[in-house]
Structure formats: C-alpha cells, structure tokens
Scaffold this motif. Structure first.
Motif, short mmCIF file in Angstrom:
data_model
loop_
_atom_site.label_atom_id
_atom_site.label_comp_id
_atom_site.label_asym_id
_atom_site.label_seq_id
_atom_site.Cartn_x
_atom_site.Cartn_y
_atom_site.Cartn_z
N GLY A 184 44.99 -71.15 -38.13
CA GLY A 184 45.46 -70.09 -36.83
C GLY A 184 44.83 -68.94 -36.94
O GLY A 184 44.03 -68.44 -37.77
N LYS A 185 45.19 -68.31 -35.73
CA LYS A 185 44.75 -66.91 -35.35
C LYS A 185 45.65 -65.91 -35.83
O LYS A 185 46.86 -65.74 -35.81
CB LYS A 185 44.38 -66.93 -34.03
CG LYS A 185 43.45 -67.98 -33.47
CD LYS A 185 43.35 -67.86 -31.92
CE LYS A 185 42.49 -68.88 -31.38
NZ LYS A 185 41.06 -68.96 -31.82
N PHE A 186 45.09 -64.68 -36.04
CA PHE A 186 45.66 -63.45 -36.37
C PHE A 186 45.80 -62.81 -35.06
O PHE A 186 44.84 -62.60 -34.18
CB PHE A 186 44.91 -62.43 -37.27
CG PHE A 186 44.82 -62.68 -38.83
CD1 PHE A 186 45.66 -62.15 -39.63
CD2 PHE A 186 44.11 -63.65 -39.17
CE1 PHE A 186 46.02 -62.66 -40.81
CE2 PHE A 186 44.11 -63.95 -40.63
CZ PHE A 186 45.14 -63.53 -41.31
N VAL A 215 49.01 -60.27 -43.11
CA VAL A 215 48.65 -59.12 -42.10
C VAL A 215 47.43 -58.30 -42.38
O VAL A 215 46.82 -58.35 -43.94
CB VAL A 215 49.71 -57.96 -42.53
CG1 VAL A 215 49.48 -56.67 -41.58
CG2 VAL A 215 51.11 -58.61 -42.36
N LYS A 216 46.38 -58.33 -41.51
CA LYS A 216 45.17 -57.58 -41.77
C LYS A 216 45.17 -56.39 -40.86
O LYS A 216 45.74 -56.28 -39.60
CB LYS A 216 43.88 -58.55 -41.23
CG LYS A 216 43.78 -59.81 -42.27
CD LYS A 216 42.74 -60.50 -41.74
CE LYS A 216 42.46 -61.55 -42.80
NZ LYS A 216 41.10 -62.45 -42.27
N GLU A 217 44.66 -55.50 -41.69
CA GLU A 217 44.55 -54.18 -40.84
C GLU A 217 43.33 -53.73 -40.47
O GLU A 217 42.17 -53.72 -41.43
CB GLU A 217 45.07 -52.95 -41.54
CG GLU A 217 45.40 -51.76 -40.85
CD GLU A 217 46.35 -50.77 -41.58
OE1 GLU A 217 46.36 -49.47 -41.15
OE2 GLU A 217 46.97 -51.00 -42.59
N VAL A 218 42.92 -53.53 -39.20
CA VAL A 218 41.35 -53.35 -38.74
C VAL A 218 41.52 -52.01 -37.60
O VAL A 218 42.22 -52.04 -36.85
CB VAL A 218 40.82 -54.41 -38.07
CG1 VAL A 218 39.39 -54.01 -37.49
CG2 VAL A 218 40.76 -55.79 -38.99
N ALA A 219 40.80 -50.93 -38.28
CA ALA A 219 40.78 -49.64 -37.20
C ALA A 219 42.39 -49.37 -36.92
O ALA A 219 42.69 -49.15 -35.88
CB ALA A 219 39.99 -50.19 -35.92
N ASN A 220 43.14 -49.28 -38.16
CA ASN A 220 44.60 -48.81 -37.89
C ASN A 220 45.36 -49.50 -36.90
O ASN A 220 46.47 -49.33 -36.51
CB ASN A 220 44.55 -47.32 -37.27
CG ASN A 220 43.92 -46.40 -38.33
OD1 ASN A 220 43.94 -46.38 -39.38
ND2 ASN A 220 43.35 -45.35 -37.84
N MET A 221 44.85 -50.84 -36.61
CA MET A 221 45.63 -51.89 -35.93
C MET A 221 45.76 -53.06 -36.56
O MET A 221 45.05 -53.46 -37.67
CB MET A 221 44.81 -52.29 -34.64
CG MET A 221 44.62 -51.22 -33.49
SD MET A 221 43.70 -51.90 -32.24
CE MET A 221 42.18 -52.42 -32.93
#
Length: 281
Positions: free
Chosen positions: A103-105, A137-143
C-alpha cells in the motif's frame, strides 16, 4: 425565587466526566465512526484524551440538583478509549493495499479527512504519536508519511490483550483463579468490541490459538442477556456534537446521535470492566 433550570429547553442530566484543565478549558463532543460497527458515535475529546459516553440507570432513583429534583435518576459517565482503535479503520483504508502490495504512505491530513465527519480533524494533535505504534513512518522534508503495518498492529493487539488479562486477575480471587486460556478469552472479548472481525480479530485469535467463533458466540450471548435487562434511554438525554465547557454543549450536526450504552441494575465488577470499551447501543 426562580429555579436555575427554569429556562432550559431540555431537562437537566447528570454527567460524570473529566474536567478540562485551565480556567477557560473546553472539551469537544465529536461524531466519529464506530471502529467495529461503522455507525456514527459520539465521543468526548478533552485534554488530549478520547472518551466514550455511557449511560447507567437504576430501577428507581432521582437526583437533587440544587433546588431542582430530576426525576430521571440516570447518569452519564465517560470512559477513556485508546485512539488507535478509532483510527485503525481509517489507516487501513488509506493505505489502499492489494494482494502483496503493502500500500501507499499517506500524510495525516489526508488520512483523517473523512467526508461528513469533521470530528476527525480534532484528533490531528494526537493521531501521529499514537499511530506510530502501528505504522511505518517515513519523513521527507520535515513531513511525515504513514502506512499501516500489519505486524505492528498484531503486536500492539497482543500487548493490549495481555495488559487487560493482567487487569482482570486483579478484580478478585475468582478471576485470579481462572486458567490462562479463560483469561485470554475474556480479554479478547473486551478487545473485539472495538475491533472488526476481518482482518484483525481473526489474526489475533489465530496468534493466541483461540477459536474466533467461540469468542463471537460468547459475546453475542452476553449482549443478548444484557439487552434483555435494559430499558430504553430517553431521547433528549443523548449528547450531540459540539463544545463542552462550563456545562454547555452546542449541536453542530442535524443527524441523530447514536445512543450511549445502557446499564441497568447492579452488575458485578467484571461486567463493569467489560463495558468500559463497549460501543453505544
């Protein structure tokens, strides 16, 4: 001398619940989907805690509220609910998994946007911290982006079951004397009241080597016995969505509120403990 409740549109009711911290603190009554039944259900959100409404009534009784006598001796009370139970169906749907595809994040604001249920937006402040227990949980550009993880969900459910099992043994000597399997069944029956059969209750029973049909049959038998002893709750007493503070609540939706669960007569401690997580009837 005029009574303090003289101009009230509805008769006063008694509610036992948490008081908001701070002089101007307020709580909110939220309309959310019940995690098992998917029906609209009212919850109280106050000081970061999510509570469900319950209703108790003895056969005979009344309340003296100042100079007013409330003939209806019923009482509402609030009990804490783990937000993960309420949010689990949303996160399960949001990942849109299929087959071997995990599935998707998704971001929290996407996941918590449910048309017709703005109450979920109030849970933004607590959803992330709670759901990290059961999500990748993945964090990309503080999101932060979340995707439900089935292994983490099963681990969390097993922890819940064992915590409840330990609590049951402290209710009295009779409960402490029960065997391990019976205690597990008791704990799972409590969990199932906020958990869908598929996939979560099924995988949980498989993990604990319990028969899901036996769990469901026992629960249905208990509910049938409970409903047979219950009397209807007066419609005006149901809480509606809005703000709660200084004894006031304002409705913001036209849909009828789902009845809080009803409890009539004297019940043993075990029954009281079980209904802490029971949905409204």
């Amino acid at each position: 001398m005029a009574s303090w409740c003289e101009n009230m549109a509805l008769p006063p009711r008694v509610l036992i619940g948490p008081r908001a911290s701070g002089a101007n603190g307020q709580g909110s009554i939220l309309s959310l989907r019940h995690p098992k039944l998917e029906e609209e259900t009212q919850y109280l959100f106050i000081d970061g805690g999510l509570h469900e409404f319950n209703w108790f009534k003895e056969c005979y009784g009344s309340w003296f509220l100042g100079d007013y006598v409330c003939e209806d001796g019923s009482v509402y009370y609030c009990t804490l609910v783990d937000p993960i139970f309420v949010l689990l169906p949303l996160f399960e749907a949001a990942r849109m998994s299929s087959g071997k595809d995990l599935g998707k994040f998704r971001q929290l604001d996407e996941i918590l946007y449910i048309e017709g249920y703005p109450g979920y937006q109030h849970l933004m402040s607590i959803a992330g911290n709670h759901m990290e227990l059961v999500c990748e949980v993945k964090e990309v550009a503080n999101m932060k982006f979340f995707r439900l993880d089935e292994t983490k969900v099963l681990t969390w459910l097993c922890c819940k079951v064992h915590s409840i099992k330990e609590a049951i043994t402290k209710l009295g000597k009779n409960y402490a004397a029960q065997g391990e399997r019976e205690l597990l069944k008791e704990a799972v029956q409590i969990i199932r009241e906020n958990l869908r059969d598929e996939p979560w209750l099924t995988v949980l029973c498989k993990k604990l080597q319990l028969d899901i049909n036996e769990i469901n049959d026992t629960a249905k038998s208990n509910e049938a016995s409970f409903c047979a002893d219950s009397s209807p709750m007066p419609a005006p007493a149901r809480p509606s969505e809005g703000s709660v503070g200084n004894g006031s609540a304002k409705s913001s939706k036209g849909r009828p509120a789902k009845k809080p669960k009803i409890e009539v007569g004297s019940k043993n401690i075990k029954d009281m403990f079980r209904r802490v997580t029971r949905n409204g009837k």
